[in-house]
Structure formats: C-alpha cells, structure tokens
Design a protein around this motif. Sequence first.
Motif: not given
Length: 472
Positions: A381-386, A461-466
């Motif tokens: 999703i083009g984001q850093p791991a944190f 985590v799923q909500r954050k990805v969405a």
Amino acid sequence: MEVEAMRNEDIIELSQSEWGSPIVLVPKPDGTQQFCVDYRKVDTVTKSDSDPIPGLEDCLEKVGQASYVTKLALLRGYRQLASMDLEVEGILERLWDAMERGGISEMAPLVEAERKRVECVTVHVAVTGTSRAGKSTFIRSAMGFQDGEEGAPTTDLSQQLVKPAPYQRPGSPGCTFWELPNVEGTGFSPGDYLRAAEVDRYTGFYVLSSGRFTWQAAALADELRRLGKPFYFILTKIDADARGHKDAEFAREALRVVAANRFAHLDVGYAIGRFYCVSCLESDRFDFPACIRALQKDAMPALQRHALLLSLPHLADKTELKNSLKALIPLSAVYSCVIDPLPVEQLPYQANVRFLCDEIRLYRLLLGLDYQALSKRARLIGQPAFVLSDEIQTRMARELTEKAVAEELLRWTEKNVLVSPNNVKWIPLLESLPGGKLSGASTIRLLDAMLEQFMDDVYRVQRKVANVLRGD
C-alpha cells in the motif's frame, strides 16, 4: 453411470433372485441421479408387524444428554463429519482413557503423540489444466514462494510434464501442491488420467485455463464430481482483461463447453459456483484468496482443513484460522502441564513456559502480525511498516518473551476464571493434572485470550489498510 459407480463401491450387486426388484433413477435438481428401488411387488406379499409410532417424549428421553444428534448419508464423502469439535472430542476421550488406565505416566506420551499426529497431517492439492495456463506460477503464488526460493516450481515452457511433480515449501510440510500433466488430446480419458495421477491422494483439484475451458477440462471435472472430489475452475491471466469478470455471463461464456455437452454429473450452474478468476502473479487480487479459501472450507476430514489453514495462512480467512487454532487450545494446555513443566515464580503449579511462548509466537506468525508480514503488507500500500505496526495494541504481539508469558499466565491464575463453555468438557481431565484444574484452566484462558487479542489487532490492521487505500 450411477449404477456402475454403486457397483464399484460394493453397494449393489447383480442378482437373478426371484425377489430382485427393479431400479429407478430419479433426476435430482443438481443434475445427478438418485438411485431408488421399486419394492411395490415385494410390499404386496409382505406381512407387516404393526407397531405404534414412538412418542415424542420417549424419543427425547433416548437422546438424553447427547452432544450431537445427526442423520448422515453414508455414501462417498458424506460419511465424514468435517468438524474439528468431533476431532477434539476424540482426542479428549483417548487422553481420559489413558489417564484412567495409568495416570500421568501413561497419558503424557499420548499427549505428545496427539500433538505430533495433528502436526504431521499433510494435504495434497492437484493443479491441472490446459497448456500455458500458468500452473507453475499459480502454485508458486498459492504457496507463497519468493523469487529464487529453494523448492519453487519453474516455468520452463519448453519442457512437457509427463508425470505429477510435487512442490513443498522447506519448513512447511503440511501442504504439498502437485503439478499434473496437461489435460488435452482428442483421446483424453478422465478416468485413465486420474488413475495415472493417483486421484485418491488429493484433497482437491484446481483446473486451470487461460481462456475458454475445453471439453477435456469439463470431462475431468465431471469425473471428479462423480468421485466426490472437490474441484475448482480457475481462469488465469485475468489481469490482461478483467472487464466483466464478476458477471455470471462472463463465467457462462468461459464455461460454454459445459452447456454444449451432456455431462452426467456436471451442469452449468454447479460449474459457475466453482469458477474463479485469478492473476497467477498476484495472489492478493481478484479471486485468488477466494479459490484457496474454498478448498480450505471443503477439505475433509477436519485435520486436513486445519493443515491447509496453517500451511496457507496468508490466503486463509483469519477468523476460520483462529477458530481452528482455538479448537486445539485444550490439548496445548494439557501439553504445557505434563510435558517438561518447570517451576514458575509465584505460580502454584509448574508449566512449560517455553512451549507456551512458542505457541503464542506461532499464533502471531499465522495471523500475519510478525514484522516481516506487516512490512510486506505495508509495501503493497506504499507505506512504511510502522504505519501498520502502530495499530497493534497487544503486548505480546509487539514483544514476546518467556517472562511476559509467565507474567500473563500468573495474571490469569490469580483471576481463577472458568474456562469457556466450549471447553467445559475438559474439566474432569484438567482436575486430574498435577497442578489441578487451576493449571489447565488458566493455561487455556491465556492461550484463548492471546488469540482473541491478536484477532483484534488483525482487524485494526485491516481497517488501516482499507483507510489508506481509500485515501483517508
């Protein structure tokens, strides 16, 4: 066809008896045939014993305290109840029998044996189809192979596969994918093909094509359904043109051969229900996760389903995975109490804390909460791991140590909370453990709580990805 199948299964046999009765094959809604026998002439010379119908109260009294009441069709795969609950019931019964025969000394080796039996289940999955459909690439993505990883299937199009080739990830023995020879040729015989491939070895079949499915693929599916084997039509390379791939007409067009031919066990409606569109290069897009989850759901018996969930966790439904792990928590708790337990500071009983730490680490890994899995998902999703790791709130998902596990076990011991209703049946066995019911019950609650808290992290985590994908 149905008569031949039943003769092969020794359900019926030829007879010249004067008491022989004619058969009638009645079409069923799914296109298959129901085998019926016309006993009307026998009925005319039968002297019946007239017995009153049992009363409802009498029937209920006979059922008593039974946990399961069921009616089964004892033909083909229906004879097996694919329930992890029933598998665990059997484990509990065997452990209790060993405890009654010889106490802990006899039960402890059986606990280890039961754990090993569960861990050593291997599921075999067949991948077949037309040439250049991407079978090797499908296997590589399904199993999570990285580029250049040892044991990964190759994509050498110059070599024609002549016999099934197995693939298994190092360190993950629970699932073996087999690439089968192409389904093609004017003289193709599905029966001969499956016998040569040793059909009974496989839990399910993926039938791949990069375009419309051929009559050979449909004939193979027809034979697989007759044998009671799960199968799935996989249209590959959908990323080249994904327009309309969710429409029923799209599936109907790809499976036109099913409608154009008269198959004894296969119709268009059933085929469409097992039709998936994938990009073999991208296991997280289109129907790739759905086709893997379909096999994980259909796999029988229960331990094979469990092995599939644990072997392919990156594509599994996380709730299904959690429930499968949860069912075996009591066995893990008993293991901790009787296999190499050691004194733990402030605990009134001994426990195998190292084992519990490894078990919780496995939960974290399978649910995708380890740093490697979070980093990979963040890159997608083009984001850093944190960005994703900051969503994790469970202490032991962030920092897992034996000391932390011992402290958490002590906390549950001090609470002295009862086990969940699903595990009440384990209480008599837990009471016979060296540390009494408290040791086993506290360990069950610890592992159960870890799974539930990890699942809360998974949802966050799923909500954050969405949210990131929506631009929120």
